[in-house]
Design an enzyme around this catalytic site. Structure first.
Site, mmCIF file in Angstrom:
data_model
loop_
_atom_site.group_PDB
_atom_site.id
_atom_site.type_symbol
_atom_site.label_atom_id
_atom_site.label_comp_id
_atom_site.label_asym_id
_atom_site.label_seq_id
_atom_site.Cartn_x
_atom_site.Cartn_y
_atom_site.Cartn_z
ATOM 1 N N ASP A 164 -2.532 -0.488 0.837
ATOM 2 C CA ASP A 164 -3.111 -1.803 -0.087
ATOM 3 C C ASP A 164 -2.276 -1.808 -1.307
ATOM 4 O O ASP A 164 -2.230 -2.890 -2.176
ATOM 5 C CB ASP A 164 -4.487 -2.011 -0.224
ATOM 6 C CG ASP A 164 -5.080 -0.429 -1.065
ATOM 7 O OD1 ASP A 164 -4.012 0.334 -1.307
ATOM 8 O OD2 ASP A 164 -6.284 -0.407 -1.474
ATOM 9 N N ASP A 205 2.308 2.478 -0.881
ATOM 10 C CA ASP A 205 2.196 2.395 0.775
ATOM 11 C C ASP A 205 3.464 1.660 1.547
ATOM 12 O O ASP A 205 3.436 1.777 2.488
ATOM 13 C CB ASP A 205 0.944 1.965 0.877
ATOM 14 C CG ASP A 205 -0.384 2.578 0.641
ATOM 15 O OD1 ASP A 205 -0.536 3.931 0.745
ATOM 16 O OD2 ASP A 205 -1.224 1.839 0.122
ATOM 17 N N ASP A 257 -4.983 5.651 4.042
ATOM 18 C CA ASP A 257 -5.227 6.278 2.705
ATOM 19 C C ASP A 257 -6.728 6.247 2.526
ATOM 20 O O ASP A 257 -7.642 5.478 3.151
ATOM 21 C CB ASP A 257 -4.616 5.055 1.739
ATOM 22 C CG ASP A 257 -4.727 5.618 0.423
ATOM 23 O OD1 ASP A 257 -4.965 6.953 0.310
ATOM 24 O OD2 ASP A 257 -4.052 4.876 -0.324
#
Length: 832
Positions: free
Chosen positions: A566, A570, A328
């Site tokens: 995080d 996700d 990401d």
């Protein structure tokens, strides 16, 4: 919170019989009520142990299937007065002790790190909000849940609204809205909103405890190393008992022993027993699994120094095999220290409230604590007494890409990605949006509607109020880290919910390959997402479901995928990855599904993790070939003797006892592989573990087979006189074969040590060669049949036999060299 010492006698009660407390959402339980719950055992104890207990480590290493076989053989040998033949148990005891020591050391390191990452819960007790371990939550506690929290126990919403992902329980990824009175289930996680809830069930009473394996917190790594090693052990375990039976019959026939004869003191029986035990013991590859556990445990300790928590031992191998890394943008390429750098006012009329008042009221109502909210609070403020009072709230979610708050007669304000906030195109917004995005800046749009939120549905009439421009600081070490992965054959994919042009600009600055080519996944079907997975390296406007689809598509295309994350957006993708990696500061739910946690949130730690994994896999492939070379050799020789004796009526005994190959087992293989397994080696991993292992050990095994078959052939053909009859003593054949076997092992060690690029390798090989030679030539003189089970060489081998031994030892070097070159050349040809 003060620590409470429990002096009361514990009186555990079941959930059904427990007295239920009526608690206020703002006050929670009192300390006295908490202590009562603790004494009743109604505490949310976790049944998921991250590490084994010391007792479990000891038991799992001592009471293995093959250790029990070794112990049984040693017991039988001792009963019949052959205690000197049990020297092989020294190797077993040492291997087991080292494995136990290393795993306990690793456990202590992991336990210390787990204390830092243990899931926490915010509870209300005596009117105060306190953070405690989720294992300390008690029945009827009032718990505060917010975005990113994993729900640790079944609860009932008292106040507020949250959107919950229950995919770990139901398999459905769609978020479920939970309002006052709704049930929250342990194992699910909050994707949006905030609420207070009363704990309804704890520990074993939670709904998740009654589910099947699909509800587990995280999946085990798909370890090829573990699967291959266990596969070989299962194969050997299946054939060992029938082979034991036939070998006993074969050796009995060769030594003239028949049932009904005396056993104690009977030379034929004792020799049959010694030879059969030697063949079975040599066949078992017990070392590789222990060696692998030691190497992995050492890596765990080493990674802890790099502030990386390993939650699953074999995930180190998985990351080493990774050839595709999905990242990401936020928190990996950037460090998350966002700040508002510009605000573009788009209003055309004078409003009663300033932008600072509007956004301050908006942020106060949402009460989010993510990085974007922090940046905006630092710029606009978040007053405890806002100018506008909220009447309805729609929390931010990764699926919607926006959040909203209604302020009664003042209408509704909507904040999020411009293309999701505005229904109709706005030329001014588009121009600013494109300009800022090209610079790698993140742009949020605040829009207004005169209508209110109704049943979680937003009003359709919306008008642009302002653009908020946010800068996300790129990590200074990101370009170097990205370059390391590129140099080491790892493809980088940037998967983000942000505007693809913004993501692309940052990816270009950090050196991501082909970052100028990007795509937005907004509006794409699942099939279309699968098709573009391998065509682009930068993906924007990706929903949580699409992240998971991308990871699955990459794996379907033969990629070994690692996924960093995080946040709750996700998690679905992390569960699909071969190696999910979480940031310590991220959501509890993300950490719980991960195999690795970066304790310092530093993406730059990952090359060190990959190097550790490559070291383990490369070294295990190299070292375990020393064990398996003798396993395949012994299996072949045992089968050959069984077929010769039963199929062709011959009387051939097994070539040696357990003590005769002790020098090879302890020094050449055991001692050397321990150090070879721990050497530095971060070379790229190519091919499959099993095929690489076979390519390494096959030349060694074939050399052993050719050497042993040659000795038997020379004897049977009468070219050289070699005694095959035993009558209690070790034969000329045993002496020749065991000595030649040990020297062949030294030649194999030479190839396993290559390249000799370290001084310690050269010193180790020379030392082992010297010790083995001295052991063969001199220790053979100790005792009646020698300390190693060999008769004194001068008394058993005549000149012709000694010359034969020298020729075989020298020839084995050339045979092994030729086979190594042949198989290595074929492997290169196949690669082309």
């Amino acid at each position: 919170m003060k620590q409470t010492t429990k002096n009361n006698t514990q009186n555990y009660v079941s959930l059904e019989l427990a007295e239920r407390f009526e608690v206020a959402k703002t006050k929670g339980l009192s300390q006295t009520q908490v202590e009562q719950r603790q004494n009743e055992g109604l505490v949310n104890f976790s049944t998921d142990r991250k590490t084994k207990s010391i007792a479990q480590i000891v038991v799992s290493n001592v009471f293995t299937f093959f250790n029990l076989i070794y112990l049984s053989i040693a017991t039988v040998l001792t009963i019949f007065g052959l205690l000197q033949e049990c020297f092989f148990m020294v190797v077993i005891v040492l291997n087991t002790a080292i494995a136990i020591f290393q795993q306990i050391r690793s456990k202590k390191t992991l336990d210390k790190l787990n204390l830092v990452t243990v899931p926490t819960a915010v509870v209300v007790r005596d009117g105060e909000e306190i953070a405690i371990s989720s294992n300390q939550v008690v029945l009827d506690d009032v718990v505060i849940f917010s975005t990113g929290n994993q729900i640790s126990c079944d609860s009932i919403v008292l106040d507020g609204t949250v959107e919950v992902n229950e995919s770990m329980l139901t398999g459905e990824s769609d978020a479920v809205v939970k309002k006052k009175g709704a049930q929250l289930f342990a194992g699910s996680f909050v994707v949006a909103g905030n609420c207070r809830a009363k704990v309804d069930k704890v520990g074993k009473y939670n709904y998740v405890e009654s589910l099947s394996a699909r509800a587990k917190v995280y999946q085990k790594p798909r370890s090829e190393l573990l699967r291959s090693l266990k596969g070989i052990l299962v194969f050997v375990g299946v054939i060992i008992l029938p082979m034991l039976f036939f070998l006993w019959q074969s050796n009995s026939k060769a030594n003239g022993f028949e049932w009904g004869q005396d056993t104690f003191g009977n030379p034929s029986f004792l020799t049959t027993l010694r030879l059969t035990a030697g063949s079975i013991i040599s066949m078992v590859p017990v070392g590789p699994l222990l060696l692998t556990s030691i190497a992995l445990a050492k890596s765990v300790v080493s990674l802890a120094r790099h502030k990386t928590l390993v939650q699953e031992l074999y995930c180190i191998e998985m990351l080493a095999r990774v050839n595709c890394l999905c990242l990401d943008k936020t928190g990996t390429l950037t460090d998350g220290t966002m700040k508002v750098v510009d605000v573009v006012d788009l209003r055309t009329t004078v409003e009663h409230y300033t932008l600072r008042e509007i956004l301050g009221s908006f942020l106060s109502a949402q009460n989010d604590d993510n990085m974007t909210s922090r940046a905006m609070k630092n710029y606009f403020g978040c007053p405890k007494q806002p100018a506008l009072k909220s009447t309805a709230i729609l929390p931010f979610s990764s699926q919607r890409k926006l959040s909203a708050v209604s302020f009664g007669i003042h209408g509704t304000y909507i904040l999020g990605a411009p293309e999701f906030v505005l229904k109709a195109k706005d030329r001014r917004v588009e121009e600013f949006y494109k300009r800022f995005s090209k610079e790698g800046l993140r742009v949020l749009l605040l829009a207004h509607s005169p209508n209110a939120i109704f049943k979680s549905e937003l009003p359709s009439v919306r008008k642009a109020v302002c653009l908020i421009v946010i800068e996300d600081h790129v990590r200074k070490e990101a370009p170097e880290t990205i370059q390391w992965f590129k140099d080491n054959g790892v493809e980088i994919k940037i998967i983000s919910g942000d505007n693809p042009q913004t993501v692309s600009a940052i990816a270009i600055r950090t050196g991501v390959e082909n970052a100028d080519k990007f795509i937005s996944l907004e509006g794409l079907t699942d099939q279309e997402v699968q098709q573009v997975a391998t065509e682009y390296n930068v993906f924007g406007r990706v929903s949580p479901d699409q992240k998971a689809i991308l990871v699955k598509a990459l794996r379907a295309n033969g990629k070994t995928v690692a996924m960093t994350g995080d946040g709750v957006n996700d998690i679905l993708a992390m569960k699909e990855a071969d190696c999910p990696i979480a940031m310590a500061s991220g959501a509890d739910a993300a950490r719980n599904v991960s195999h690795l946690v970066l304790m310092d949130d530093n993406f730059a730690s990952m090359p060190a993790v990959v190097k550790e994994g490559r070291q383990v896999v490369n070294n295990i492939q190299n070292s375990t070939s020393m064990y398996y070379m003798k396993t395949w050799y012994i299996i072949f020789i045992n089968l050959m003797l069984i077929v010769a004796n039963f199929g062709f009526g011959m009387s051939l005994a097994s070539p040696y006892t357990s003590n005769q190959i002790l020098m090879l087992e302890m020094v050449v293989v055991g001692f050397a592989t321990f150090f070879l397994a721990l050497q530095s080696n971060d070379s790229l991993i190519k091919g499959r573990f099993m095929s690489n292992l076979l390519k390494r050990c096959l030349p060694f095994s074939l050399t052993f087979i050719i050497m042993t078959v040659s000795v038997y052939t020379l004897k049977l053909s009468g070219i050289v006189e070699i005694d095959l009859q035993t009558s209690g003593a070790v034969t000329e054949l045993s002496t020749i074969v065991s000595i030649a076997y040990t020297f062949c092992g030294l030649w194999a060690l030479y190839y396993s040590c290559k390249p000799f690029d370290k001084k310690w390798k050269i010193a180790m090989f020379i030392g082992i060669f010297a010790v083995s030679t001295i052991g063969i030539l001199f220790l053979a003189y100790a005792g009646q049949n020698g300390l190693l089970g060999l008769n004194p060489i001068y008394s058993i081998l005549n000149t012709e036999q000694t010359l034969l031994l020298i020729v075989i030892v020298m020839a084995s070097w050339f045979v092994m060299t030729g086979l190594v070159s042949l198989i290595k050349g074929k492997a290169k040809g196949d690669a082309k």
